[in-house]
Scaffold this motif. Structure first.
Motif, mmCIF file in Angstrom:
data_model
loop_
_atom_site.group_PDB
_atom_site.id
_atom_site.type_symbol
_atom_site.label_atom_id
_atom_site.label_comp_id
_atom_site.label_asym_id
_atom_site.label_seq_id
_atom_site.Cartn_x
_atom_site.Cartn_y
_atom_site.Cartn_z
ATOM 1 N N PHE A 22 0.820 -1.211 0.000
ATOM 2 C CA PHE A 22 0.000 0.000 0.000
ATOM 3 C C PHE A 22 0.854 1.261 0.000
ATOM 4 N N VAL A 23 2.045 1.173 0.578
ATOM 5 C CA VAL A 23 2.971 2.308 0.517
ATOM 6 C C VAL A 23 3.375 2.579 -0.932
ATOM 7 N N ILE A 24 3.653 1.520 -1.680
ATOM 8 C CA ILE A 24 4.045 1.671 -3.088
ATOM 9 C C ILE A 24 2.901 2.295 -3.891
ATOM 10 N N LEU A 25 1.666 1.850 -3.642
ATOM 11 C CA LEU A 25 0.514 2.437 -4.329
ATOM 12 C C LEU A 25 0.361 3.912 -3.966
ATOM 13 N N GLU A 26 0.594 4.237 -2.700
ATOM 14 C CA GLU A 26 0.535 5.635 -2.262
ATOM 15 C C GLU A 26 1.587 6.461 -2.995
ATOM 16 N N VAL A 27 2.789 5.907 -3.125
ATOM 17 C CA VAL A 27 3.883 6.617 -3.796
ATOM 18 C C VAL A 27 3.546 6.858 -5.273
ATOM 19 N N LEU A 68 -4.407 9.175 0.080
ATOM 20 C CA LEU A 68 -4.802 9.199 1.490
ATOM 21 C C LEU A 68 -5.257 7.816 1.955
ATOM 22 N N LEU A 69 -6.079 7.153 1.125
ATOM 23 C CA LEU A 69 -6.575 5.821 1.479
ATOM 24 C C LEU A 69 -5.424 4.818 1.592
ATOM 25 N N PHE A 70 -4.556 4.807 0.580
ATOM 26 C CA PHE A 70 -3.425 3.866 0.592
ATOM 27 C C PHE A 70 -2.497 4.145 1.777
ATOM 28 N N GLY A 71 -2.289 5.423 2.087
ATOM 29 C CA GLY A 71 -1.430 5.790 3.215
ATOM 30 C C GLY A 71 -2.000 5.333 4.545
ATOM 31 N N ALA A 72 -3.341 5.487 4.696
ATOM 32 C CA ALA A 72 -3.991 5.063 5.941
ATOM 33 C C ALA A 72 -3.900 3.547 6.111
ATOM 34 N N LEU A 73 -4.145 2.812 5.014
ATOM 35 C CA LEU A 73 -4.048 1.351 5.087
ATOM 36 C C LEU A 73 -2.616 0.914 5.374
ATOM 37 N N ALA A 74 -1.645 1.583 4.750
ATOM 38 C CA ALA A 74 -0.235 1.249 5.003
ATOM 39 C C ALA A 74 0.117 1.480 6.470
ATOM 40 N N GLY A 75 -0.361 2.598 7.033
ATOM 41 C CA GLY A 75 -0.100 2.878 8.441
ATOM 42 C C GLY A 75 -0.727 1.848 9.359
ATOM 43 N N LYS A 76 -1.962 1.436 9.025
ATOM 44 C CA LYS A 76 -2.671 0.431 9.831
ATOM 45 C C LYS A 76 -1.909 -0.889 9.842
ATOM 46 N N PHE A 77 -1.532 -1.375 8.652
ATOM 47 C CA PHE A 77 -0.853 -2.669 8.579
ATOM 48 C C PHE A 77 0.555 -2.599 9.187
ATOM 49 N N ALA A 78 1.228 -1.451 9.036
ATOM 50 C CA ALA A 78 2.568 -1.305 9.622
ATOM 51 C C ALA A 78 2.493 -1.323 11.147
ATOM 52 N N ALA A 79 1.470 -0.660 11.696
ATOM 53 C CA ALA A 79 1.299 -0.647 13.161
ATOM 54 C C ALA A 79 1.004 -2.053 13.681
ATOM 55 N N SER A 131 10.369 0.615 9.326
ATOM 56 C CA SER A 131 11.082 0.003 8.204
ATOM 57 C C SER A 131 10.120 -0.526 7.149
ATOM 58 N N VAL A 132 9.070 -1.273 7.604
ATOM 59 C CA VAL A 132 8.154 -1.871 6.617
ATOM 60 C C VAL A 132 7.346 -0.809 5.894
ATOM 61 N N ARG A 133 7.277 0.394 6.490
ATOM 62 C CA ARG A 133 6.525 1.466 5.829
ATOM 63 C C ARG A 133 7.454 2.447 5.108
ATOM 64 N N MET A 134 8.404 3.012 5.848
ATOM 65 C CA MET A 134 9.231 4.078 5.292
ATOM 66 C C MET A 134 10.310 3.576 4.349
ATOM 67 N N VAL A 293 14.983 6.730 9.699
ATOM 68 C CA VAL A 293 14.820 5.302 9.973
ATOM 69 C C VAL A 293 16.166 4.649 10.237
ATOM 70 N N PHE A 294 17.193 5.138 9.555
ATOM 71 C CA PHE A 294 18.537 4.599 9.731
ATOM 72 C C PHE A 294 19.014 4.799 11.167
ATOM 73 N N VAL A 295 18.722 5.964 11.721
ATOM 74 C CA VAL A 295 19.097 6.230 13.118
ATOM 75 C C VAL A 295 18.349 5.277 14.049
ATOM 76 N N MET A 296 17.042 5.061 13.770
ATOM 77 C CA MET A 296 16.257 4.137 14.594
ATOM 78 C C MET A 296 16.813 2.717 14.496
ATOM 79 N N ILE A 297 17.234 2.342 13.288
ATOM 80 C CA ILE A 297 17.790 1.002 13.102
ATOM 81 C C ILE A 297 19.109 0.863 13.851
ATOM 82 N N MET A 298 19.892 1.957 13.881
ATOM 83 C CA MET A 298 21.156 1.928 14.640
ATOM 84 C C MET A 298 20.899 1.609 16.104
ATOM 85 N N ILE A 299 19.894 2.310 16.665
ATOM 86 C CA ILE A 299 19.546 2.063 18.071
ATOM 87 C C ILE A 299 19.011 0.634 18.235
#
Length: 577
Positions: A22-27, A68-79, A131-134, A293-299
């Motif tokens: 859904f992120v790809i569709l949003e993009v 907007l729809l694809f972004g909301a679905l992507a956020g839901k599934f990522a969470a 990561s799975v979203r961004m 995200v890279f900083v978060m992955i470092m931590i």
């Protein structure tokens, strides 16, 4: 992230796949919008074609709604993927800890395991969710925006081919420098949590000795160390944002310069220039997202290493194939047993111990502090494995038993009594979760606990607070004895578990043992002679070795250690009387 940890995704693979889709569709929608905006400016507005402007405008509204729809679905599934992954990780770590022996737990320490199940897993959860979203969004956005930019102006597109490697090199450099500090800071978190846990558990002692200021200073010292390590790491990570902003604004200024010249010379329209700037912002914002995200992955990488340590820890004790599942009786045999907490090369806590205990006997274990009384009995339910020799229960080496089957038949009331939050019924039923109220009350009468329980306003439904701090030491001991009795074990071990009750109650408990559980082997560790005086055998330990075995009468004649303590305590009792 680590392959071992990815196994914990399990039933959340679907959400982990749908989120990036859904992120790809949003993009796709977001990339098409600038292109259509350029057409509105260059074709519709400049050509004064109102119907074209309305048509493309409606298409832009539809694209925006879909984005907007694809972004909301992507956020839901990522969470859902992130939260589910964290849930499974906590489950896997907790279940792994349940298989640990005392030695495994000692290796990590309790506060460290708590930190790994809370702070470390939260770090991994956040990194995975983003990561799975961004990380799906950024590369697709960069590639598609680059393609669209190439179709408009190849010279401008080349700028991104230069900027991206520069930023990539900067991120890798920052990551390598900061990673070691994140590893250290989470180790210090373990120390910090240990200090907090110790202080809270010992709050009464701290207040009794007026050591609040000392504890504050100790906490401040550890907290300052965590602060210093985090500051060092964040100072390095802080370079990430200035580098990103410098490159981003440099690229935008260069685009304006090249694009402005192209418009003046007639090689580019104003609408195309607008769309190129939007694509530039999309590319650079995607790089910013990658950086974040890279900083978060470092931590999270530091936390991943710590979680992996727990999951890869091999339990010291494991069941053999075709392990024995039935304990025949309560016979106990120690044959040339030596034991060291540090293994074969460590200092021996027990040395060449030989014991033969018959089922149903009452055994007293006596000795000074540090004589390894507790160590001796911990080998019976196989809380630790012998270093040399063998321990047998029911004529079978304890290492041949299924651990659960063995420990179900060896009830142990530890030196440090522990009760859990819940009612008295709930606590006693740790011995047998299916026990009836009558069975619970019966064992409480045997442990001389029924009397004080009935005095509580809510009786057996009285809530025990965390740690059992709303009952006295003697009451806690009797509840723990009742809990052990409910297991109906073949072997019952009391490790100095009646030290806080008076001698009369102690005698009543032992009398109940003899009358109600005559076939159960009873082992009583005590510093009080009266608690073991009537035992069938008394074992005297001294510096990890057996110094004497016999009845109280026999030891008074043959064993100096027992005789000296006996005389001092009997004399003390006579003077009190």
């Amino acid at each position: 992230m680590n392959k071992l940890l990815f196994k914990s995704i399990r039933e959340y693979k679907k959400q982990s796949i749908l989120a990036p889709i859904f992120v790809i569709l949003e993009v796709f929608m977001e990339v098409l919008i600038p292109y259509q905006m350029a057409n509105i400016i260059d074709v519709g507005i400049q050509g004064q074609n109102i119907s074209y402007v309305i048509q493309i405008g409606l298409e832009l509204v539809a694209m925006a709604m879909l984005a907007l729809l694809f972004g909301a679905l992507a956020g839901k599934f990522a969470a859902e993927a992130g939260a589910g992954y964290a849930k499974n990780l906590r489950h896997d770590i907790f279940y792994k800890i349940q298989s640990f022996s005392f030695k495994n737990i000692d290796h990590f320490s309790a506060p460290s395991l708590v930190t790994r199940m809370t702070t470390d897993i939260t770090n991994v959860q956040m990194a995975y969710m983003f990561s799975v979203r961004m990380l799906a969004r950024a590369p697709i956005m960069i590639v598609l925006s680059m393609i669209m930019t190439f179709t408009i102006n190849a010279d401008i597109a080349v700028l991104f081919l230069i900027a991206i490697p520069v930023l990539g090199f900067a991120l890798i450099f920052i990551a390598k420098k900061a990673h070691k500090y994140f590893i250290k800071v989470f180790d210090e978190y373990d120390v910090l949590n240990n200090d907090v846990q110790e202080n809270v558990n010992a709050a009464r002692v701290v207040k009794a000795y007026v050591r609040g200021d000392y504890e504050n200073q100790k906490f401040q010292k550890i907290s300052k160390k965590v602060f210093d390590l985090f500051t060092k790491a964040e100072k390095i990570v802080a370079f990430n944002n200035p580098v990103m902003m410098f490159v981003m604004y440099s690229v935008i200024l260069t685009i304006v310069l090249i694009g402005g010249q192209a418009i003046v010379l007639g090689g580019m329209d104003a609408g195309q220039m607008t769309s190129v700037l939007v694509y530039a912002m999309q590319i650079l914002m995607s790089l910013m997202i990658v950086s974040f995200v890279f900083v978060m992955i470092m931590i999270a990488e530091a936390s991943t290493d710590r979680i992996k340590e727990v999951l890869q820890e091999v339990p010291e004790m494991q069941n053999k194939e075709n392990a024995v599942t039935e304990v025949k009786n309560g016979d106990i045999d120690f044959e040339n047993v030596s034991f060291s907490y540090a293994g074969k090369d460590g200092k021996l806590s027990l040395k060449n111990v030989n014991l033969h205990i018959k089922s149903g006997q009452m055994i007293g274990i006596f000795g000074g502090t540090g004589s390894s009384k507790t160590t001796l009995v911990q080998l019976i339910p196989r809380l630790y494995d012998v270093t040399e020799g063998s321990v047998k229960v029911g004529d079978t080496d304890v290492r041949e038993y299924d651990l659960e089957a063995l420990r179900d038949q060896v009830a142990m009331v530890l030196q440090k009594n522990v009760l859990f939050t819940g009612s008295i019924y709930d606590n006693i039923r740790w011995g047998d979760e299916n026990a009836s109220d009558e069975e619970v009350q019966r064992v409480c009468r045997l442990a001389q606990a029924d009397g004080f329980i009935q005095d509580f306003p809510y009786g057996y439904d009285t809530t025990i607070v965390e740690g059992g701090n709303n009952v006295s030491g003697g009451q806690k001991q009797r509840l723990c004895i009742a809990r052990a009795l409910l297991k109906k074990p073949k072997i019952l071990i009391l490790d100095d578990s009646t030290s806080a009750v008076d001698t009369k109650t102690d005698a009543l408990i032992r009398q109940a043992f003899r009358e109600e559980i005559p076939d159960t082997t009873k082992i009583i560790i005590s510093q009080r002679v009266s608690s073991i005086e009537d035992a069938d055998q008394i074992i005297i330990l001294d510096n990890g070795e057996i110094n004497g075995i016999g009845t109280s009468e026999e030891l008074l004649k043959t064993n100096q250690i027992y005789r000296e303590v006996y005389e001092s305590q009997v004399k003390g009792r006579s003077e009190d009387e």
